[in-house]
Design an enzyme around this catalytic site. Structure first.
Site, short mmCIF file in Angstrom:
data_model
loop_
_atom_site.label_atom_id
_atom_site.label_comp_id
_atom_site.label_asym_id
_atom_site.label_seq_id
_atom_site.Cartn_x
_atom_site.Cartn_y
_atom_site.Cartn_z
N ARG A 68 0.87 -1.36 -0.03
CA ARG A 68 0.11 0.01 -0.03
C ARG A 68 0.92 1.33 0.09
NH1 ARG A 68 -4.41 0.29 4.84
NH2 ARG A 68 -2.66 0.87 6.07
N LYS A 167 -2.56 6.62 1.29
CA LYS A 167 -2.47 6.87 2.62
C LYS A 167 -1.49 8.14 2.63
CE LYS A 167 -1.97 4.66 6.89
NZ LYS A 167 -3.19 5.00 7.51
N GLU A 200 -16.04 5.54 6.31
CA GLU A 200 -15.26 4.87 7.29
C GLU A 200 -15.02 5.87 8.46
OE1 GLU A 200 -11.12 4.97 5.15
OE2 GLU A 200 -11.52 7.09 4.41
N1 PXG Z 1 -9.18 4.57 7.06
C1 PXG Z 1 -8.34 5.30 7.32
C2 PXG Z 1 -8.54 6.61 6.85
C3 PXG Z 1 -7.05 5.15 7.95
O1 PXG Z 1 -6.14 6.22 8.13
C4 PXG Z 1 -7.76 2.88 8.41
C5 PXG Z 1 -8.75 3.15 7.56
C6 PXG Z 1 -7.28 1.32 8.66
O2 PXG Z 1 -6.55 0.84 7.72
P1 PXG Z 1 -5.36 -0.27 8.42
O3 PXG Z 1 -4.65 -0.76 7.33
O4 PXG Z 1 -4.72 0.15 9.28
O5 PXG Z 1 -6.48 -1.22 8.82
C7 PXG Z 1 -6.61 3.87 8.44
C8 PXG Z 1 -5.45 3.70 9.33
C9 PXG Z 1 -5.05 6.93 14.49
C10 PXG Z 1 -4.41 6.60 13.08
O6 PXG Z 1 -4.13 7.35 15.24
C11 PXG Z 1 -5.14 5.64 12.14
C12 PXG Z 1 -4.59 5.52 11.04
C13 PXG Z 1 -3.37 6.00 10.60
C14 PXG Z 1 -2.69 6.73 11.39
C15 PXG Z 1 -3.09 6.99 12.72
O7 PXG Z 1 -6.10 6.82 14.88
N2 PXG Z 1 -5.35 4.42 10.31
#
Ligand code: PXG
Length: 309
Positions: A68, A167, A200
């Site tokens: 990713r 991301k 989301e």
């Molecule tokens: N949607 C978004 C917008 C994200 O940023 C996820 C879904 C979940 O993806 P993964 O691959 O982790 O299952 C994310 C990821 C925080 C924080 O502090 C969260 C993310 C990244 C950085 C910080 O909550 N999330």
């Protein structure tokens, strides 16, 4: 944040004593780990990142996270000066140097130092950072009793602006959602897209269980980050014989859902028991959510790329 309530994020953070951070091919202390104020990551949010976990001495879904990261960079024509194999090794080595068994890893690739103009061509080369630390996103009570959330007024970006699948270091949309949640006195908010479909959370994906016992999560084309945890949960649920569907649903579907939970690398699986003041599934975490939390936990503890071998 001024006026905002503090929550319990990053409570497990290392003090920084002895912390080793990867910065452009070298390992340095927290104090030494500095990047230029001319870095376009700082000036413009020009860059990409990943949040990765290690459980029990193994990095969870390392390949998927790096895939990713490289896809996000590819879209932005951002050069990552390491092959994916080299990045994997640097990630493992960073965890090793910090002597961690369980870790939260933050990988950042920014455009690097340039001049004050936007032009990425004038940047001298990408900045690569890998930090391995600890994280505990929500207190245990939320995993036991569920989270209350609201729906955000801030809508998802559409794919013709900044594609939600990237991301990127520009997380302002997500931060605005988080601020809304804080102002509403809850820990997270659910985001809808411009058509009113649920997409989301501020930093997590969302699932519901409908009245037919089907597990539903929004499809990628609605505008979501394709979460690694989301994909893992879909796979694990299907193996359990649960019907899993990627299908659009609205705020109403959310309100009348039998169960709801959020997924993310940091949050893992966290039950949602109230949305905009409407109790979900009687206001307690549902049986499918609890089962999937347990299955996910077992799976995460026993899979991944070994750090020490
Ligand atoms: N949607 C978004 C917008 C994200 O940023 C996820 C879904 C979940 O993806 P993964 O691959 O982790 O299952 C994310 C990821 C925080 C924080 O502090 C969260 C993310 C990244 C950085 C910080 O909550 N999330």
């Amino acid at each position: 944040m001024k006026g905002g309530k503090s929550d319990n994020r990053y409570t497990g953070s290392l003090t920084g004593i002895g912390m080793q951070i990867y910065l452009n091919g070298k390992y340095c202390s927290r104090e030494e780990a500095k990047v230029s104020v001319f870095d376009h990551g700082f000036l413009y949010g020009d860059g990409v990142f990943e949040g990765i976990r290690a459980y029990n001495g193994r990095i969870f879904k390392l390949e998927e996270h790096l895939q990713r990261l490289y896809e996000s960079a590819h879209h932005l024509l951002l050069d990552i000066p390491l092959s994916m194999e080299e990045m994997a090794e640097a990630t493992l080595e960073t965890v090793r140097r910090n002597n961690l068994q369980d870790a939260y890893i933050r990988t950042v690739v920014s455009r690097g130092p340039g001049d004050l103009g936007l032009d990425p061509q004038k940047c001298s080369g990408s900045t690569v950072v890998i930090i391995a630390d600890k994280i505990s996103l929500y207190a245990q009570e939320y995993y036991d009793h569920g989270l209350s959330v609201t729906t955000a007024v801030t809508r998802q970006r559409n794919a013709n602006t900044l594609e939600p699948r990237i991301k990127s270091l520009n997380y302002l949309n997500n931060i605005l959602v988080k601020i809304e949640a804080t102002q509403a006195g809850v820990l997270d908010a659910i985001v809808l897209n411009e058509q009113g479909y649920v997409v989301e959370g501020s930093g997590c994906n969302v699932f519901i269980v409908n009245k037919y016992g089907e597990l539903i999560t929004p499809p990628i084309y609605l505008g979501i980050l394709e979460g690694v945890t989301r994909n893992t949960v879909m796979e694990l649920a299907a193996k359990e014989g649960i019907t899993v569907k990627e299908a659009p649903f609205t705020r109403h579907d959310l309100y009348i859902a039998g169960e709801c939970f959020l997924t993310g690398t940091a949050a893992e699986l966290v039950p949602v028991t109230s949305v905009d003041g409407r109790a979900i599934g009687g206001g307690v975490p549902g049986p499918m959510t609890k089962k999937l939390m347990e299955i996910f936990h077992n799976y995460a503890q026993n899979t991944g790329t070994p750090v020490y071998s």
